[in-house]
Design an enzyme around this catalytic site. Structure first.
Site, PDB file in Angstrom:
ATOM      1  N   LYS A 180       3.492   4.895  -9.350  1.00 40.62           N
ATOM      2  CA  LYS A 180       4.054   5.896  -8.428  1.00 40.62           C
ATOM      3  C   LYS A 180       5.423   6.421  -8.905  1.00 40.62           C
ATOM      4  O   LYS A 180       6.033   5.839  -9.808  1.00 40.62           O
ATOM      5  CB  LYS A 180       4.140   5.281  -7.035  1.00 40.62           C
ATOM      6  CG  LYS A 180       2.764   5.030  -6.397  1.00 40.62           C
ATOM      7  CD  LYS A 180       2.886   4.505  -4.964  1.00 40.62           C
ATOM      8  CE  LYS A 180       1.530   4.336  -4.309  1.00 40.62           C
ATOM      9  NZ  LYS A 180       1.645   3.835  -2.912  1.00 40.62           N
ATOM     10  N   TYR A 232      -4.735  11.320  -0.216  1.00 40.85           N
ATOM     11  CA  TYR A 232      -4.475  10.397   0.899  1.00 40.85           C
ATOM     12  C   TYR A 232      -5.059  10.910   2.216  1.00 40.85           C
ATOM     13  O   TYR A 232      -4.567  10.548   3.279  1.00 40.85           O
ATOM     14  CB  TYR A 232      -2.971  10.151   1.037  1.00 40.85           C
ATOM     15  CG  TYR A 232      -2.432   9.103   0.076  1.00 40.85           C
ATOM     16  CD1 TYR A 232      -2.897   7.790   0.108  1.00 40.85           C
ATOM     17  CD2 TYR A 232      -1.444   9.417  -0.855  1.00 40.85           C
ATOM     18  CE1 TYR A 232      -2.402   6.821  -0.756  1.00 40.85           C
ATOM     19  CE2 TYR A 232      -0.939   8.449  -1.726  1.00 40.85           C
ATOM     20  CZ  TYR A 232      -1.425   7.157  -1.664  1.00 40.85           C
ATOM     21  OH  TYR A 232      -0.930   6.193  -2.518  1.00 40.85           O
ATOM     22  N   PHE A 289       3.136   7.919   8.997  1.00 37.75           N
ATOM     23  CA  PHE A 289       3.864   7.934   7.724  1.00 37.75           C
ATOM     24  C   PHE A 289       3.316   8.959   6.736  1.00 37.75           C
ATOM     25  O   PHE A 289       3.788   9.044   5.605  1.00 37.75           O
ATOM     26  CB  PHE A 289       3.855   6.533   7.091  1.00 37.75           C
ATOM     27  CG  PHE A 289       2.472   5.960   6.855  1.00 37.75           C
ATOM     28  CD1 PHE A 289       1.719   6.339   5.745  1.00 37.75           C
ATOM     29  CD2 PHE A 289       1.935   5.032   7.733  1.00 37.75           C
ATOM     30  CE1 PHE A 289       0.452   5.816   5.526  1.00 37.75           C
ATOM     31  CE2 PHE A 289       0.658   4.497   7.508  1.00 37.75           C
ATOM     32  CZ  PHE A 289      -0.084   4.895   6.403  1.00 37.75           C
ATOM     33  N   ARG A 343      -5.866  -5.250  -7.347  1.00 39.27           N
ATOM     34  CA  ARG A 343      -5.193  -5.446  -6.055  1.00 39.27           C
ATOM     35  C   ARG A 343      -4.364  -6.739  -6.091  1.00 39.27           C
ATOM     36  O   ARG A 343      -3.286  -6.803  -5.503  1.00 39.27           O
ATOM     37  CB  ARG A 343      -6.203  -5.499  -4.904  1.00 39.27           C
ATOM     38  CG  ARG A 343      -7.002  -4.213  -4.687  1.00 39.27           C
ATOM     39  CD  ARG A 343      -6.242  -3.090  -4.072  1.00 39.27           C
ATOM     40  NE  ARG A 343      -5.902  -3.307  -2.688  1.00 39.27           N
ATOM     41  CZ  ARG A 343      -5.398  -2.362  -1.880  1.00 39.27           C
ATOM     42  NH1 ARG A 343      -5.195  -1.117  -2.345  1.00 39.27           N
ATOM     43  NH2 ARG A 343      -5.083  -2.616  -0.645  1.00 39.27           N
ATOM     44  N   THR A 402       0.929  -4.439   0.231  1.00 34.30           N
ATOM     45  CA  THR A 402       1.478  -3.082   0.370  1.00 34.30           C
ATOM     46  C   THR A 402       2.989  -3.103   0.571  1.00 34.30           C
ATOM     47  O   THR A 402       3.720  -2.303  -0.022  1.00 34.30           O
ATOM     48  CB  THR A 402       0.812  -2.378   1.578  1.00 34.30           C
ATOM     49  OG1 THR A 402      -0.602  -2.470   1.444  1.00 34.30           O
ATOM     50  CG2 THR A 402       1.235  -0.929   1.662  1.00 34.30           C
ATOM     51  N   ARG A 454       4.356  -5.293  -6.944  1.00 35.48           N
ATOM     52  CA  ARG A 454       5.170  -4.819  -5.829  1.00 35.48           C
ATOM     53  C   ARG A 454       6.341  -5.754  -5.554  1.00 35.48           C
ATOM     54  O   ARG A 454       7.416  -5.305  -5.158  1.00 35.48           O
ATOM     55  CB  ARG A 454       4.301  -4.597  -4.609  1.00 35.48           C
ATOM     56  CG  ARG A 454       3.547  -3.247  -4.734  1.00 35.48           C
ATOM     57  CD  ARG A 454       2.390  -3.159  -3.839  1.00 35.48           C
ATOM     58  NE  ARG A 454       1.866  -1.796  -3.737  1.00 35.48           N
ATOM     59  CZ  ARG A 454       0.716  -1.509  -3.148  1.00 35.48           C
ATOM     60  NH1 ARG A 454      -0.023  -2.472  -2.609  1.00 35.48           N
ATOM     61  NH2 ARG A 454       0.291  -0.261  -3.093  1.00 35.48           N
ATOM     62  N   ASN A 501       6.448   1.921  -3.104  1.00 38.95           N
ATOM     63  CA  ASN A 501       5.904   0.612  -3.469  1.00 38.95           C
ATOM     64  C   ASN A 501       5.227   0.563  -4.840  1.00 38.95           C
ATOM     65  O   ASN A 501       4.330  -0.239  -5.071  1.00 38.95           O
ATOM     66  CB  ASN A 501       5.011   0.065  -2.356  1.00 38.95           C
ATOM     67  CG  ASN A 501       3.808   0.941  -2.083  1.00 38.95           C
ATOM     68  OD1 ASN A 501       3.630   1.973  -2.719  1.00 38.95           O
ATOM     69  ND2 ASN A 501       2.969   0.522  -1.154  1.00 38.95           N
ATOM     70  N   HIS A 555      -0.450   2.131  -6.910  1.00 38.60           N
ATOM     71  CA  HIS A 555      -1.632   2.273  -6.067  1.00 38.60           C
ATOM     72  C   HIS A 555      -2.819   1.687  -6.804  1.00 38.60           C
ATOM     73  O   HIS A 555      -2.903   1.802  -8.032  1.00 38.60           O
ATOM     74  CB  HIS A 555      -1.928   3.755  -5.769  1.00 38.60           C
ATOM     75  CG  HIS A 555      -3.347   3.969  -5.311  1.00 38.60           C
ATOM     76  ND1 HIS A 555      -3.730   3.769  -4.024  1.00 38.60           N
ATOM     77  CD2 HIS A 555      -4.472   4.309  -6.007  1.00 38.60           C
ATOM     78  CE1 HIS A 555      -5.045   3.988  -3.931  1.00 38.60           C
ATOM     79  NE2 HIS A 555      -5.509   4.321  -5.122  1.00 38.60           N
ATOM     80  N   GLU A 565     -11.786   8.288  -6.282  1.00 37.96           N
ATOM     81  CA  GLU A 565     -10.437   8.508  -6.814  1.00 37.96           C
ATOM     82  C   GLU A 565     -10.462   8.784  -8.313  1.00 37.96           C
ATOM     83  O   GLU A 565      -9.705   9.636  -8.801  1.00 37.96           O
ATOM     84  CB  GLU A 565      -9.563   7.290  -6.490  1.00 37.96           C
ATOM     85  CG  GLU A 565      -9.287   7.186  -4.994  1.00 37.96           C
ATOM     86  CD  GLU A 565      -8.620   5.881  -4.574  1.00 37.96           C
ATOM     87  OE1 GLU A 565      -8.387   5.710  -3.366  1.00 37.96           O
ATOM     88  OE2 GLU A 565      -8.336   5.032  -5.442  1.00 37.96           O
TER      89      GLU A 565
HETATM   90  P1  RTP Z   1      -2.130   2.383  -1.846  1.00 40.55           P
HETATM   91  O1  RTP Z   1      -3.285   3.079  -1.145  1.00 40.55           O
HETATM   92  O2  RTP Z   1      -0.965   3.286  -2.136  1.00 40.55           O
HETATM   93  O3  RTP Z   1      -2.590   1.603  -3.030  1.00 40.55           O
HETATM   94  O4  RTP Z   1      -1.550   1.252  -0.888  1.00 40.55           O
HETATM   95  P2  RTP Z   1      -2.352   0.261   0.018  1.00 40.55           P
HETATM   96  O5  RTP Z   1      -3.833   0.434  -0.167  1.00 40.55           O
HETATM   97  O6  RTP Z   1      -1.788  -1.086  -0.228  1.00 40.55           O
HETATM   98  O7  RTP Z   1      -1.926   0.744   1.451  1.00 40.55           O
HETATM   99  P3  RTP Z   1      -2.607   1.883   2.386  1.00 40.55           P
HETATM  100  O8  RTP Z   1      -2.866   1.254   3.704  1.00 40.55           O
HETATM  101  O9  RTP Z   1      -3.741   2.554   1.696  1.00 40.55           O
HETATM  102  O10 RTP Z   1      -1.412   2.906   2.575  1.00 40.55           O
HETATM  103  C1  RTP Z   1      -1.135   3.898   1.599  1.00 40.55           C
HETATM  104  C2  RTP Z   1       0.362   3.987   1.398  1.00 40.55           C
HETATM  105  O11 RTP Z   1       0.977   4.445   2.587  1.00 40.55           O
HETATM  106  C3  RTP Z   1       2.226   3.806   2.763  1.00 40.55           C
HETATM  107  N1  RTP Z   1       2.260   3.082   4.018  1.00 40.55           N
HETATM  108  N2  RTP Z   1       3.283   3.092   4.802  1.00 40.55           N
HETATM  109  N3  RTP Z   1       5.076   2.660   6.944  1.00 40.55           N
HETATM  110  C4  RTP Z   1       3.880   2.101   6.962  1.00 40.55           C
HETATM  111  O12 RTP Z   1       3.508   1.390   7.866  1.00 40.55           O
HETATM  112  C5  RTP Z   1       2.985   2.337   5.850  1.00 40.55           C
HETATM  113  N4  RTP Z   1       1.758   1.854   5.727  1.00 40.55           N
HETATM  114  C6  RTP Z   1       1.294   2.336   4.548  1.00 40.55           C
HETATM  115  C7  RTP Z   1       2.421   2.825   1.629  1.00 40.55           C
HETATM  116  O13 RTP Z   1       3.287   3.410   0.670  1.00 40.55           O
HETATM  117  C8  RTP Z   1       1.026   2.647   1.080  1.00 40.55           C
HETATM  118  O14 RTP Z   1       1.059   2.344  -0.284  1.00 40.55           O
HETATM  119 MG    MG Z   2      -4.830   2.266  -0.018  1.00 39.68          MG
END
Ligand code: RTP
Ligand code: MG
Length: 143
Positions: free
Chosen positions: A11, A51, A59, A87, A93, A104, A114, A117, A128
């Protein structure tokens, strides 16, 4: 377990901090092969599409602002159990909850910025990868 492909992003925060090489080294050390890779600077439209599943989340706007704030590296990783393996390499996350030694934990500064991805399931990995790469841009190893 069959060989799998997953989609990964370094990122904007991690690119800006010069962590591309360190992050790629973690993938390779874990036995994942980088079979496609390029640097891109996302438009808002492209980031919103990527996204889309989070469109209604509070967010979402901040996430799109961040993902368009600078260039990213996008890559396809290939290996045994690649989706789960990546992962695990990334960690939780929220970097405050990420296990020590994960990307991370070591490179992210907040849940918003973070560092990386990784696809979370075979269906999202396929979607993707196709969102960023044509099949002719993916180069499986011949040796
Ligand atoms: P990513 O998709 O980026 O790999 O991350 P992830 O699966 O671990 O998390 P995901 O639930 O898919 O969320 C995508 C991105 O959104 C941001 N986020 N912010 N403030 C919050 O509560 C929150 N929750 C998620 C994070 O930057 C996350 O990587
Ligand atoms: Mg995700």
């Amino acid at each position: 377990m069959a060989i799998e492909r997953t989609f990964s992003i370094v990122k904007p925060d991690a690119v800006a901090a010069n962590h591309i090489g360190a992050i790629y080294a973690r993938f390779e050390s874990a036995g994942l092969k980088i079979v496609a890779s390029k640097m891109v600077h996302l438009s808002r439209e492209k980031a919103e599409g990527f996204y889309a599943e989070h469109k209604e989340r509070p967010f979402f706007g901040a996430l799109v602002d961040f993902m368009t704030s600078g260039p990213i590296m996008v890559q396809v990783l290939e290996g045994e159990n690649a989706i789960l393996a990546n992962r695990e390499i990334m960690g939780a996350t929220n970097p405050a909850e990420a296990a020590r030694g994960t990307l991370r934990s070591d490179f992210a500064t907040s849940i918003d910025e973070n560092a990386c991805h990784g696809s979370d399931a075979p269906e999202s990995a396929a979607r993707e990868i196709a969102y960023f790469f044509g099949e002719d841009e993916i180069c499986p190893r011949t040796r």
